[in-house]
Design a protein around this motif. Structure first.
Motif, PDB file in Angstrom:
ATOM      1  N   MET A   1       0.826  -1.207   0.000  1.00 62.25           N
ATOM      2  CA  MET A   1       0.000   0.000   0.000  1.00 62.25           C
ATOM      3  C   MET A   1       0.861   1.259   0.000  1.00 62.25           C
ATOM      4  SD  MET A   1      -2.937   1.154   2.744  1.00 62.25           S
ATOM      5  CE  MET A   1      -1.761   1.433   4.078  1.00 62.25           C
ATOM      6  N   LEU A   2       1.958   1.230   0.780  1.00 59.58           N
ATOM      7  CA  LEU A   2       2.806   2.413   0.893  1.00 59.58           C
ATOM      8  C   LEU A   2       3.690   2.620  -0.336  1.00 59.58           C
ATOM      9  CD1 LEU A   2       3.868   2.244   4.654  1.00 59.58           C
ATOM     10  CD2 LEU A   2       2.027   3.559   3.601  1.00 59.58           C
ATOM     11  N   ASP A   3       3.650   1.654  -1.293  1.00 61.07           N
ATOM     12  CA  ASP A   3       4.404   1.843  -2.528  1.00 61.07           C
ATOM     13  C   ASP A   3       3.721   2.856  -3.439  1.00 61.07           C
ATOM     14  OD1 ASP A   3       6.371   0.060  -1.808  1.00 61.07           O
ATOM     15  OD2 ASP A   3       5.344  -1.673  -2.687  1.00 61.07           O
ATOM     16  N   ASP A   4       2.462   3.121  -3.197  1.00 64.15           N
ATOM     17  CA  ASP A   4       1.702   4.089  -3.988  1.00 64.15           C
ATOM     18  C   ASP A   4       1.975   5.490  -3.449  1.00 64.15           C
ATOM     19  OD1 ASP A   4      -0.086   5.640  -5.356  1.00 64.15           O
ATOM     20  OD2 ASP A   4      -1.841   4.413  -4.910  1.00 64.15           O
ATOM     21  N   PHE A   5       2.534   6.358  -4.285  1.00 65.90           N
ATOM     22  CA  PHE A   5       2.912   7.696  -3.806  1.00 65.90           C
ATOM     23  C   PHE A   5       1.687   8.503  -3.389  1.00 65.90           C
ATOM     24  CE2 PHE A   5       1.929   8.540  -8.216  1.00 65.90           C
ATOM     25  CZ  PHE A   5       1.438   9.837  -8.232  1.00 65.90           C
ATOM     26  N   MET A   6       0.534   8.269  -4.043  1.00 61.78           N
ATOM     27  CA  MET A   6      -0.670   8.997  -3.655  1.00 61.78           C
ATOM     28  C   MET A   6      -1.159   8.566  -2.276  1.00 61.78           C
ATOM     29  SD  MET A   6      -1.687  11.381  -5.690  1.00 61.78           S
ATOM     30  CE  MET A   6      -3.419  11.567  -5.272  1.00 61.78           C
ATOM     31  N   MET A   7      -1.011   7.278  -1.962  1.00 64.02           N
ATOM     32  CA  MET A   7      -1.416   6.796  -0.646  1.00 64.02           C
ATOM     33  C   MET A   7      -0.506   7.377   0.438  1.00 64.02           C
ATOM     34  SD  MET A   7      -3.503   5.213   1.193  1.00 64.02           S
ATOM     35  CE  MET A   7      -4.480   4.405  -0.095  1.00 64.02           C
ATOM     36  N   ARG A   8       0.805   7.432   0.162  1.00 63.08           N
ATOM     37  CA  ARG A   8       1.738   8.041   1.125  1.00 63.08           C
ATOM     38  C   ARG A   8       1.398   9.511   1.330  1.00 63.08           C
ATOM     39  NH1 ARG A   8       5.691   5.238  -1.886  1.00 63.08           N
ATOM     40  NH2 ARG A   8       6.420   7.188  -2.811  1.00 63.08           N
ATOM     41  N   ALA A   9       1.084  10.197   0.241  1.00 61.59           N
ATOM     42  CA  ALA A   9       0.742  11.616   0.335  1.00 61.59           C
ATOM     43  C   ALA A   9      -0.523  11.814   1.161  1.00 61.59           C
ATOM     44  CB  ALA A   9       0.558  12.198  -1.070  1.00 61.59           C
ATOM     45  N   LEU A  10      -1.528  10.971   0.928  1.00 62.75           N
ATOM     46  CA  LEU A  10      -2.786  11.099   1.663  1.00 62.75           C
ATOM     47  C   LEU A  10      -2.583  10.814   3.145  1.00 62.75           C
ATOM     48  CD1 LEU A  10      -5.841  11.526   1.666  1.00 62.75           C
ATOM     49  CD2 LEU A  10      -6.114   9.094   1.130  1.00 62.75           C
ATOM     50  N   LEU A  11      -1.846   9.762   3.479  1.00 64.12           N
ATOM     51  CA  LEU A  11      -1.596   9.423   4.885  1.00 64.12           C
ATOM     52  C   LEU A  11      -0.818  10.537   5.579  1.00 64.12           C
ATOM     53  CD1 LEU A  11      -0.700   5.620   4.627  1.00 64.12           C
ATOM     54  CD2 LEU A  11      -2.782   6.644   5.571  1.00 64.12           C
ATOM     55  N   ALA A  12       0.179  11.097   4.876  1.00 59.95           N
ATOM     56  CA  ALA A  12       0.967  12.184   5.458  1.00 59.95           C
ATOM     57  C   ALA A  12       0.093  13.409   5.709  1.00 59.95           C
ATOM     58  CB  ALA A  12       2.131  12.538   4.536  1.00 59.95           C
ATOM     59  N   GLY A  13      -0.754  13.740   4.745  1.00 53.71           N
ATOM     60  CA  GLY A  13      -1.637  14.893   4.902  1.00 53.71           C
ATOM     61  C   GLY A  13      -2.638  14.715   6.015  1.00 53.71           C
ATOM     62  N   LEU A  14      -3.211  13.515   6.123  1.00 51.94           N
ATOM     63  CA  LEU A  14      -4.174  13.249   7.191  1.00 51.94           C
ATOM     64  C   LEU A  14      -3.505  13.298   8.565  1.00 51.94           C
ATOM     65  CD1 LEU A  14      -6.293  10.348   5.633  1.00 51.94           C
ATOM     66  CD2 LEU A  14      -6.891  12.770   5.825  1.00 51.94           C
ATOM     67  N   ALA A  15      -2.257  12.828   8.634  1.00 53.08           N
ATOM     68  CA  ALA A  15      -1.529  12.874   9.904  1.00 53.08           C
ATOM     69  C   ALA A  15      -1.294  14.316  10.340  1.00 53.08           C
ATOM     70  CB  ALA A  15      -0.188  12.140   9.767  1.00 53.08           C
ATOM     71  N   VAL A  16      -0.920  15.166   9.388  1.00 54.50           N
ATOM     72  CA  VAL A  16      -0.720  16.575   9.717  1.00 54.50           C
ATOM     73  C   VAL A  16      -2.039  17.228  10.119  1.00 54.50           C
ATOM     74  CG1 VAL A  16      -0.090  18.826   8.754  1.00 54.50           C
ATOM     75  CG2 VAL A  16       1.349  16.844   8.316  1.00 54.50           C
ATOM     76  N   ALA A  17      -3.136  16.864   9.448  1.00 53.73           N
ATOM     77  CA  ALA A  17      -4.452  17.425   9.790  1.00 53.73           C
ATOM     78  C   ALA A  17      -4.850  17.056  11.209  1.00 53.73           C
ATOM     79  CB  ALA A  17      -5.501  16.936   8.794  1.00 53.73           C
ATOM     80  N   LEU A  18      -4.491  15.860  11.657  1.00 49.02           N
ATOM     81  CA  LEU A  18      -4.795  15.451  13.036  1.00 49.02           C
ATOM     82  C   LEU A  18      -4.117  16.360  14.052  1.00 49.02           C
ATOM     83  CD1 LEU A  18      -4.614  11.541  13.013  1.00 49.02           C
ATOM     84  CD2 LEU A  18      -6.569  12.944  13.688  1.00 49.02           C
ATOM     85  N   ALA A  19      -2.919  16.828  13.724  1.00 48.88           N
ATOM     86  CA  ALA A  19      -2.190  17.704  14.641  1.00 48.88           C
ATOM     87  C   ALA A  19      -2.597  19.162  14.491  1.00 48.88           C
ATOM     88  CB  ALA A  19      -0.685  17.558  14.416  1.00 48.88           C
ATOM     89  N   THR A  20      -2.767  19.619  13.243  1.00 50.08           N
ATOM     90  CA  THR A  20      -3.077  21.038  13.028  1.00 50.08           C
ATOM     91  C   THR A  20      -4.507  21.390  13.428  1.00 50.08           C
ATOM     92  OG1 THR A  20      -3.663  20.589  10.710  1.00 50.08           O
ATOM     93  CG2 THR A  20      -1.400  21.305  11.161  1.00 50.08           C
ATOM     94  N   GLY A  21      -5.410  20.401  13.457  1.00 51.93           N
ATOM     95  CA  GLY A  21      -6.803  20.685  13.832  1.00 51.93           C
ATOM     96  C   GLY A  21      -6.925  21.283  15.225  1.00 51.93           C
ATOM     97  N   PRO A  22      -6.598  20.513  16.277  1.00 48.25           N
ATOM     98  CA  PRO A  22      -6.701  21.069  17.633  1.00 48.25           C
ATOM     99  C   PRO A  22      -5.714  22.188  17.901  1.00 48.25           C
ATOM    100  CG  PRO A  22      -5.758  18.859  17.674  1.00 48.25           C
ATOM    101  CD  PRO A  22      -6.251  19.090  16.293  1.00 48.25           C
ATOM    102  N   LEU A  23      -4.497  22.078  17.350  1.00 45.03           N
ATOM    103  CA  LEU A  23      -3.510  23.135  17.570  1.00 45.03           C
ATOM    104  C   LEU A  23      -3.968  24.435  16.915  1.00 45.03           C
ATOM    105  CD1 LEU A  23      -0.759  23.969  18.699  1.00 45.03           C
ATOM    106  CD2 LEU A  23       0.283  23.145  16.570  1.00 45.03           C
ATOM    107  N   GLY A  24      -4.550  24.328  15.724  1.00 41.00           N
ATOM    108  CA  GLY A  24      -5.044  25.511  15.037  1.00 41.00           C
ATOM    109  C   GLY A  24      -6.154  26.205  15.799  1.00 41.00           C
ATOM    110  N   CYS A  25      -6.955  25.439  16.539  1.00 36.32           N
ATOM    111  CA  CYS A  25      -8.007  26.051  17.357  1.00 36.32           C
ATOM    112  C   CYS A  25      -7.395  26.986  18.398  1.00 36.32           C
ATOM    113  CB  CYS A  25      -8.837  24.968  18.039  1.00 36.32           C
ATOM    114  SG  CYS A  25      -9.871  24.011  16.905  1.00 36.32           S
ATOM    115  N   PHE A  26      -6.323  26.546  19.041  1.00 35.99           N
ATOM    116  CA  PHE A  26      -5.676  27.407  20.027  1.00 35.99           C
ATOM    117  C   PHE A  26      -5.016  28.614  19.358  1.00 35.99           C
ATOM    118  CE2 PHE A  26      -5.902  23.501  22.578  1.00 35.99           C
ATOM    119  CZ  PHE A  26      -6.406  24.026  23.761  1.00 35.99           C
TER     120      PHE A  26
END
Length: 267
Positions: A1-26
């Motif tokens: 699954m991680l051989d697909d560059f689009m899947m890696r990009a999506l997972l990386a983006g979702l991981a950042v969204a998990l952190a920026t969501g609550p942090l962005g609220c503050f």
């Protein structure tokens, strides 16, 4: 699954969204938008130093982002007029970074990737770093959620509750520096602040509690990543700016919907 560059990009983006969501609220609640700008712009100086000393880009970026965040935090604690000071620091750090890169003739650098991101080039190692950094930030925010919220609402109340507003501000400072370091690869230095602010600002239109706002910010950030990647694939647009464009469209939609609801009779 991680051989697909689009899947890696999506997972990386979702991981950042998990952190920026609550942090962005503050960031939104504390009106720290310029704080995010100063820290993210300093990332380019970190890139230049990392290339000059031949160390990891992530390490160089993290060190400089931490240093900038600490400087800004100390200045804020001493009552400086932060709008002007942060403006000077943000643009000066970016300029110093760009000039420093020009002194590295032996190193070929694509500054566009660092300024606007290159999420489609995320490697397995990049993904591991992004996941680890985002998990660290999310863990710190969840661990200190009540204390951070109290210090944000009222510092006097925080003191009365036995909390240290300076310590909570430092938690946000460290979290912001880590987010900047891990998000540089995805949206770039110029757009990191947008990923912090825009989803949180959109969520504020529909949320009635801080917790719901943080969850909505995460969802909006995730939708922005997915939509931006689809737009990039469909129209061959730059991926980082495309993510922010989708986030801005969601913000506009939520703002318009909230305005319509407020105009309804009986509201």
């Amino acid at each position: 699954m991680l051989d697909d560059f689009m899947m890696r990009a999506l997972l990386a983006g979702l991981a950042v969204a998990l952190a920026t969501g609550p942090l962005g609220c503050f960031v939104v609640w504390r009106r720290m938008a310029y704080f995010g700008d100063a820290t993210s712009h300093a990332a380019i100086l970190g890139v230049a130093l990392a290339l000059g000393f031949q160390i990891s880009i992530f390490v160089g970026t993290l060190i400089v982002a931490l240093l900038m965040a600490m400087i800004v935090s100390v200045m804020a604690g001493r009552g400086w007029a932060m709008d002007t000071t942060l403006g000077v620091l943000a643009h000066s750090a970016l300029a110093f970074g760009l000039v420093a890169v020009s002194f590295l003739p032996a190193v070929r650098v694509d500054l566009t990737a660092y300024l606007f991101g290159d999420i489609l080039a995320v490697s397995r190692m990049d993904l591991a770093i992004i996941l680890s950094g985002s998990a660290l930030v999310l863990g710190m925010i969840l661990w200190r959620w009540s204390a951070l919220l109290t210090a944000t609402l009222n510092e006097d109340l925080a003191h009365a509750s036995g909390l240290s507003p300076a310590r909570e501000r430092m938690v946000l400072t460290l979290s912001l520096a880590v987010v900047v370091a891990v998000a540089l690869k995805i949206v770039g230095a110029l757009l990191i602040a947008a990923m912090l602010i825009v989803p949180a600002a959109a969520a504020r239109n529909v949320a009635r509690t801080p917790e719901v706002m943080a969850m909505f910010a995460v969802v909006i950030g995730g939708l922005s990543v997915w939509g931006g990647l689809q737009l990039s694939l469909w129209q061959d647009t730059p991926s980082g700016p495309s993510i922010v464009v989708v986030a801005a469209l969601i913000f506009a939609l939520f703002t318009f919907a909230a305005a319509l609801v407020q105009k309804r009779p009986g509201r």
